[in-house]
Design a protein around this motif. Sequence first.
Motif, PDB file in Angstrom:
ATOM      1  N   UNK A 217       0.842  -1.205   0.000  1.00  0.00           N
ATOM      2  CA  UNK A 217       0.000   0.000   0.000  1.00  0.00           C
ATOM      3  C   UNK A 217       0.875   1.253   0.000  1.00  0.00           C
ATOM      4  N   UNK A 218       1.976   1.148   0.731  1.00  0.00           N
ATOM      5  CA  UNK A 218       2.869   2.310   0.864  1.00  0.00           C
ATOM      6  C   UNK A 218       3.462   2.653  -0.510  1.00  0.00           C
ATOM      7  N   UNK A 219       3.881   1.628  -1.240  1.00  0.00           N
ATOM      8  CA  UNK A 219       4.448   1.849  -2.572  1.00  0.00           C
ATOM      9  C   UNK A 219       3.385   2.429  -3.511  1.00  0.00           C
ATOM     10  N   UNK A 220       2.193   1.834  -3.475  1.00  0.00           N
ATOM     11  CA  UNK A 220       1.110   2.258  -4.381  1.00  0.00           C
ATOM     12  C   UNK A 220       0.651   3.678  -4.073  1.00  0.00           C
ATOM     13  N   UNK A 221       0.715   4.052  -2.796  1.00  0.00           N
ATOM     14  CA  UNK A 221       0.173   5.361  -2.413  1.00  0.00           C
ATOM     15  C   UNK A 221       0.989   6.522  -2.993  1.00  0.00           C
ATOM     16  N   UNK A 222       2.178   6.219  -3.511  1.00  0.00           N
ATOM     17  CA  UNK A 222       3.002   7.274  -4.110  1.00  0.00           C
ATOM     18  C   UNK A 222       2.517   7.613  -5.528  1.00  0.00           C
ATOM     19  N   UNK A 223       1.559   6.852  -6.037  1.00  0.00           N
ATOM     20  CA  UNK A 223       1.094   7.052  -7.418  1.00  0.00           C
ATOM     21  C   UNK A 223      -0.331   7.601  -7.437  1.00  0.00           C
ATOM     22  N   UNK A 224      -0.636   8.282  -8.527  1.00  0.00           N
ATOM     23  CA  UNK A 224      -1.935   8.901  -8.688  1.00  0.00           C
ATOM     24  C   UNK A 224      -2.778   8.059  -9.660  1.00  0.00           C
ATOM     25  N   UNK A 225      -3.813   7.418  -9.158  1.00  0.00           N
ATOM     26  CA  UNK A 225      -4.675   6.608 -10.015  1.00  0.00           C
ATOM     27  C   UNK A 225      -6.072   6.523  -9.421  1.00  0.00           C
ATOM     28  N   UNK A 226      -7.020   6.052 -10.217  1.00  0.00           N
ATOM     29  CA  UNK A 226      -8.406   5.905  -9.754  1.00  0.00           C
ATOM     30  C   UNK A 226      -8.614   4.482  -9.258  1.00  0.00           C
ATOM     31  N   UNK A 227      -9.526   4.338  -8.322  1.00  0.00           N
ATOM     32  CA  UNK A 227      -9.852   2.991  -7.850  1.00  0.00           C
ATOM     33  C   UNK A 227     -11.377   2.824  -7.854  1.00  0.00           C
ATOM     34  N   UNK A 228     -11.843   1.747  -8.481  1.00  0.00           N
ATOM     35  CA  UNK A 228     -13.281   1.452  -8.529  1.00  0.00           C
ATOM     36  C   UNK A 228     -13.508   0.069  -7.927  1.00  0.00           C
ATOM     37  N   UNK A 229     -14.713  -0.163  -7.403  1.00  0.00           N
ATOM     38  CA  UNK A 229     -14.957  -1.503  -6.874  1.00  0.00           C
ATOM     39  C   UNK A 229     -15.529  -2.434  -7.940  1.00  0.00           C
ATOM     40  N   UNK A 230     -16.199  -1.898  -8.955  1.00  0.00           N
ATOM     41  CA  UNK A 230     -16.647  -2.761 -10.061  1.00  0.00           C
ATOM     42  C   UNK A 230     -16.465  -2.031 -11.395  1.00  0.00           C
ATOM     43  N   UNK A 231     -16.386  -2.819 -12.452  1.00  0.00           N
ATOM     44  CA  UNK A 231     -16.167  -2.251 -13.792  1.00  0.00           C
ATOM     45  C   UNK A 231     -17.384  -1.430 -14.249  1.00  0.00           C
ATOM     46  N   UNK A 232     -18.547  -1.714 -13.657  1.00  0.00           N
ATOM     47  CA  UNK A 232     -19.770  -0.979 -14.033  1.00  0.00           C
ATOM     48  C   UNK A 232     -19.662   0.515 -13.725  1.00  0.00           C
ATOM     49  N   UNK A 233     -18.746   0.877 -12.834  1.00  0.00           N
ATOM     50  CA  UNK A 233     -18.587   2.297 -12.471  1.00  0.00           C
ATOM     51  C   UNK A 233     -17.692   3.038 -13.462  1.00  0.00           C
ATOM     52  N   UNK A 234     -17.106   2.303 -14.405  1.00  0.00           N
ATOM     53  CA  UNK A 234     -16.113   2.910 -15.303  1.00  0.00           C
ATOM     54  C   UNK A 234     -16.676   3.975 -16.252  1.00  0.00           C
ATOM     55  N   UNK A 235     -17.799   3.698 -16.958  1.00  0.00           N
ATOM     56  CA  UNK A 235     -18.275   4.716 -17.909  1.00  0.00           C
ATOM     57  C   UNK A 235     -18.526   6.078 -17.255  1.00  0.00           C
ATOM     58  N   UNK A 236     -19.099   6.083 -16.057  1.00  0.00           N
ATOM     59  CA  UNK A 236     -19.375   7.348 -15.368  1.00  0.00           C
ATOM     60  C   UNK A 236     -18.071   8.075 -15.022  1.00  0.00           C
ATOM     61  N   UNK A 237     -17.078   7.321 -14.589  1.00  0.00           N
ATOM     62  CA  UNK A 237     -15.782   7.923 -14.250  1.00  0.00           C
ATOM     63  C   UNK A 237     -15.138   8.567 -15.481  1.00  0.00           C
ATOM     64  N   UNK A 238     -15.143   7.829 -16.586  1.00  0.00           N
ATOM     65  CA  UNK A 238     -14.507   8.343 -17.813  1.00  0.00           C
ATOM     66  C   UNK A 238     -15.254   9.593 -18.290  1.00  0.00           C
TER      67      UNK A 238
END
Length: 245
Positions: free
Chosen positions: A209-230
């Motif tokens: 988590x510590x390594x990942x937290x240095x990067x900027x990215x989006x996190x979704x719990x399901x792929x169904x949330x992707x179109x709204x995010x984009x």
Amino acid sequence: MTNTDKTVIAFDADDTLWPNEHYFREGEQQIIKLLERYYPGEDLLDKLYQQEIKNLHVFGYGAKGFALSMIESLIELSDGKVTGQEIQQVIEIGKMIMSSPIELISGVTETIEALRGYPLMIITKGDLFDQESKIARSGLADNFKMIEIVSEKDDATYLRLLKKYHIAPENFWMVGNSLKSDILPVAHIGAHAVHIPHETTWVHEMVSDKHASAYNYHELSTISELPALIKREVEREIQKNRSVS
Ligand SMILES: [Mg+2]
């Protein structure tokens, strides 16, 4: 034309569009049962994993390399006592993984449909034959303008693909379940990454988590949330470009 008209959305395949990792873990449990009679140690799983990692640079990712590594472990840990029949069982496990049914993860069909206005891409790593076969069996291939099967997913691979297709990093989105392969290198080269964790992750793909937290990215719990995010992010980009010009 604004930059946002050039948006390209790329998807990882295994454990992003369809489940995959659990077939390997099931196969591994069957191999452990075979091995227990030869090797009593508690560290059996770790021994199998170490063998796989040791062979990655020779076999690459995928079920064939997995099966060969398991056979090698079986020979070593049984001090050469393994039988031809047991080796045949490992080969059958490899075949089972390679011919497992491709069932799309819930929401994948609708998500691909909702995003069909964008050029879509698949970027997956592993054995060429195995991955091509899975993409064909998924029935999704026609939705993707670009399909890339690569041996490793790192900064250099993503930069090479962006150059090949003339895509600027700010117009590129990568969606996947592996922080190590799909997310961190993409974030690192200044493109958009969307992490959708899957229930099973191979140890090799894990990052802290510590390594990942240095990067900027989006996190979704399901792929169904992707179109709204984009949609939201692309519109935000349009607003930003308007206010600049
Ligand atoms: Mg994956």
